[in-house]
Design an enzyme around this catalytic site. Structure first.
Site, mmCIF file in Angstrom:
data_model
loop_
_atom_site.group_PDB
_atom_site.id
_atom_site.type_symbol
_atom_site.label_atom_id
_atom_site.label_comp_id
_atom_site.label_asym_id
_atom_site.label_seq_id
_atom_site.Cartn_x
_atom_site.Cartn_y
_atom_site.Cartn_z
ATOM 1 C CG ASP A 60 -2.057 0.984 1.086
ATOM 2 O OD1 ASP A 60 -3.217 0.542 1.000
ATOM 3 O OD2 ASP A 60 -1.788 2.205 1.073
ATOM 4 C CB ILE A 61 0.771 4.288 -2.132
ATOM 5 C CG1 ILE A 61 1.825 5.219 -2.670
ATOM 6 C CG2 ILE A 61 -0.499 5.042 -1.790
ATOM 7 C CD1 ILE A 61 1.478 5.829 -4.018
ATOM 8 N N GLY A 96 -15.969 3.018 3.445
ATOM 9 C CA GLY A 96 -14.657 3.652 3.363
ATOM 10 C C GLY A 96 -13.830 3.231 2.162
ATOM 11 C CD GLN A 97 -14.743 -0.272 -2.880
ATOM 12 O OE1 GLN A 97 -15.899 -0.518 -2.523
ATOM 13 N NE2 GLN A 97 -14.175 -0.841 -3.921
ATOM 14 C CB SER A 98 -10.569 5.518 -1.393
ATOM 15 O OG SER A 98 -9.440 4.699 -1.218
ATOM 16 C CG HIS A 111 -8.787 -2.857 -2.544
ATOM 17 N ND1 HIS A 111 -9.686 -2.133 -3.293
ATOM 18 C CD2 HIS A 111 -8.611 -2.162 -1.393
ATOM 19 C CE1 HIS A 111 -10.035 -1.048 -2.629
ATOM 20 N NE2 HIS A 111 -9.406 -1.041 -1.462
ATOM 21 C CG HIS A 152 -6.808 -2.611 3.189
ATOM 22 N ND1 HIS A 152 -6.063 -1.493 2.925
ATOM 23 C CD2 HIS A 152 -8.042 -2.360 2.677
ATOM 24 C CE1 HIS A 152 -6.815 -0.592 2.293
ATOM 25 N NE2 HIS A 152 -8.022 -1.099 2.134
HETATM 26 P P1 5GP Z 1 -9.634 1.573 0.233
HETATM 27 O O1 5GP Z 1 -9.658 2.932 0.889
HETATM 28 O O2 5GP Z 1 -10.362 1.609 -1.096
HETATM 29 O O3 5GP Z 1 -10.098 0.468 1.110
HETATM 30 O O4 5GP Z 1 -8.117 1.248 -0.050
HETATM 31 C C1 5GP Z 1 -7.418 1.787 -1.113
HETATM 32 C C2 5GP Z 1 -5.967 1.740 -0.744
HETATM 33 O O5 5GP Z 1 -5.214 1.938 -1.923
HETATM 34 C C3 5GP Z 1 -5.534 2.806 0.253
HETATM 35 O O6 5GP Z 1 -5.020 2.189 1.423
HETATM 36 C C4 5GP Z 1 -4.474 3.602 -0.506
HETATM 37 O O7 5GP Z 1 -3.402 4.001 0.321
HETATM 38 C C5 5GP Z 1 -4.040 2.636 -1.591
HETATM 39 N N1 5GP Z 1 -3.592 3.272 -2.819
HETATM 40 C C6 5GP Z 1 -4.200 4.298 -3.474
HETATM 41 N N2 5GP Z 1 -3.515 4.610 -4.581
HETATM 42 C C7 5GP Z 1 -2.447 3.755 -4.643
HETATM 43 C C8 5GP Z 1 -1.373 3.591 -5.574
HETATM 44 O O8 5GP Z 1 -1.258 4.279 -6.583
HETATM 45 N N3 5GP Z 1 -0.469 2.614 -5.286
HETATM 46 C C9 5GP Z 1 -0.565 1.822 -4.172
HETATM 47 N N4 5GP Z 1 0.377 0.897 -3.995
HETATM 48 N N5 5GP Z 1 -1.584 1.956 -3.277
HETATM 49 C C10 5GP Z 1 -2.503 2.901 -3.506
#
Ligand code: 5GP
Ligand code: ZN
Length: 113
Positions: free
Chosen positions: A30-31, A92-94, A99, A101
């Site tokens: 994760d970034i 909280g999905q972005s 995916h 975690h």
């Molecule tokens: P969500 O918020 O949808 O559950 O998780 C999305 C995750 O993707 C976040 O933890 C965010 O840090 C990660 N993320 C977003 N953009 C990128 C990217 O370009 N590269 C990587 N490796 N992770 C990313």
């Protein structure tokens, strides 16, 4: 899914720290890590979220098999780890590509906030 960030990562169009790969999944760092170990386990096939996985498709089961593999590989299967799926706006999905975690290396808290 031309505009999907994780489809681009799966196609290796965006450089990413890949941890593991098989026919159906990609695991990468994760970034913005929220734990000493924070990986994203992503199906190579695009599903917007877990509600879009057809009944009978075993991708989520496979993802958990991969999560356990990561836990063993990282040496945290005994001490513990957390696998999280955020679904939809209130969840909280972005990123709209399914995916999970994989978080490990610190004490996790509950409720998650
Ligand atoms: P969500 O918020 O949808 O559950 O998780 C999305 C995750 O993707 C976040 O933890 C965010 O840090 C990660 N993320 C977003 N953009 C990128 C990217 O370009 N590269 C990587 N490796 N992770 C990313
Ligand atoms: Zn996608």
């Amino acid at each position: 899914m031309e505009d999907c960030l994780f489809c681009k990562i799966v196609k290796k169009e965006i450089p990413t720290q890949i941890i593991y790969e098989d026919e159906r999944t990609l695991v990468f760092k994760d970034i913005d890590p929220q734990a000493p170990i924070h990986y994203l386990i992503v199906p190579k096939q695009h599903f917007a979220d877990v509600t879009n996985v057809p009944a009978g498709n075993d991708i989520v089961s496979h993802i958990f098999t991969v999560a356990v593999k990561m836990a063993i590989r990282e040496g945290v299967s005994d001490e513990g780890f957390r696998v999280v799926n955020n679904c939809g706006e209130l969840g909280g999905q972005s990123v709209e590509h399914l995916h999970f975690h994989f978080l490990a290396g610190r004490q996790m808290l509950w409720p998650p906030g």
